[in-house]
Design an enzyme around this catalytic site. Structure first.
Site, PDB file in Angstrom:
ATOM      1  N   THR A 132     -11.015  38.660 -32.358  1.00  0.00           N
ATOM      2  CA  THR A 132     -10.567  37.942 -33.395  1.00  0.00           C
ATOM      3  C   THR A 132      -9.731  37.251 -32.729  1.00  0.00           C
ATOM      4  OG1 THR A 132      -8.654  39.445 -34.123  1.00  0.00           O
ATOM      5  CG2 THR A 132     -10.942  39.987 -35.765  1.00  0.00           C
TER       6      THR A 132
ATOM      7  N   THR B 199      -6.587  34.915 -33.688  1.00  0.00           N
ATOM      8  CA  THR B 199      -4.987  35.066 -33.107  1.00  0.00           C
ATOM      9  C   THR B 199      -4.517  36.773 -32.454  1.00  0.00           C
ATOM     10  OG1 THR B 199      -4.046  34.156 -35.655  1.00  0.00           O
ATOM     11  CG2 THR B 199      -2.570  35.320 -34.328  1.00  0.00           C
ATOM     12  N   CYS B 200      -5.241  37.656 -32.361  1.00  0.00           N
ATOM     13  CA  CYS B 200      -5.463  38.639 -31.470  1.00  0.00           C
ATOM     14  C   CYS B 200      -5.934  38.686 -30.436  1.00  0.00           C
ATOM     15  CB  CYS B 200      -5.905  40.313 -31.688  1.00  0.00           C
ATOM     16  SG  CYS B 200      -5.788  40.087 -34.449  1.00  0.00           S
ATOM     17  N   SER B 201      -6.491  37.749 -30.197  1.00  0.00           N
ATOM     18  CA  SER B 201      -7.104  37.740 -28.844  1.00  0.00           C
ATOM     19  C   SER B 201      -6.352  36.139 -27.843  1.00  0.00           C
ATOM     20  CB  SER B 201      -8.115  37.646 -28.454  1.00  0.00           C
ATOM     21  OG  SER B 201      -9.552  38.287 -29.448  1.00  0.00           O
TER      22      SER B 201
END
Length: 180
Positions: free
Chosen positions: A53, A55-57
């Protein structure tokens, strides 16, 4: 979750590389317990809504990866990224991101996340049950410091990010050392 709380005891279903297995998928199942990951170590645990996803990546996982040496200098032994995704997804995400220092923990059924009180529904995004974004400093299986994004709720219309960022945790650790 509060400081001083012991982590819940669960079994994580992981896939680990085993070079004795031939073929294109040389991995085997290996059950790991909460103690396997957290006993006798001071670690950072951060949890996020999903592998791959934005923000996570883009920010969270790479930020912890790129600052690994700085965290070690502050007394952190390991950094773990947990998500309500299965081991296949978590391993492929780590590979796609070129992760070498952060270890991924699959919470495929969401049991650990539920017991942490952080399981939320993200049906509005088509995700189903996922983890609310948080981070913690864990010392020998006990929460030393807790960093939770504001607004914990099911089907949150946005994805708050800042409290659980690597920059926030590094600032906390640096200030704690300076205060000693």
């Amino acid at each position: 979750m509060k400081t001083g709380t012991k982590l819940p005891d669960v079994t994580f279903r992981t896939r680990v590389r085993d070079d004795s297995i031939e073929g294109p998928n040389p991995f085997r199942w290996e059950d790991k317990s909460t103690a396997d990951y957290f006993a006798g170590k001071r670690v950072i645990l951060f949890s996020l809504p999903g592998a791959f996803t934005p923000t996570c990546s883009t920010y969270q996982l790479p930020g912890f990866e790129n600052n690994f040496g700085d965290f070690q200098a502050q007394g952190i032994d390991e950094i773990y990224c947990l998500s309500v995704n299965d081991s296949f997804v978590m391993n492929q995400w780590a590979k796609a991101q070129g992760i070498e220092n952060v270890k991924v923990i699959p919470d495929g059924s969401g049991e650990f996340t539920r017991k942490m009180g952080m399981l939320v529904h993200k049906d509005n995004l088509g995700f189903g049950p996922r983890s609310w974004r948080y981070a913690a400093i864990i010392n020998d299986g006990v929460v030393e410091a807790w960093f939770e994004e504001p607004g914990l709720m099911d089907n949150c219309p946005d994805d708050p990010y800042g409290e659980s960022s690597p920059e926030t945790l590094l600032a906390h650790l640096t200030q704690a050392v300076a205060a000693e």
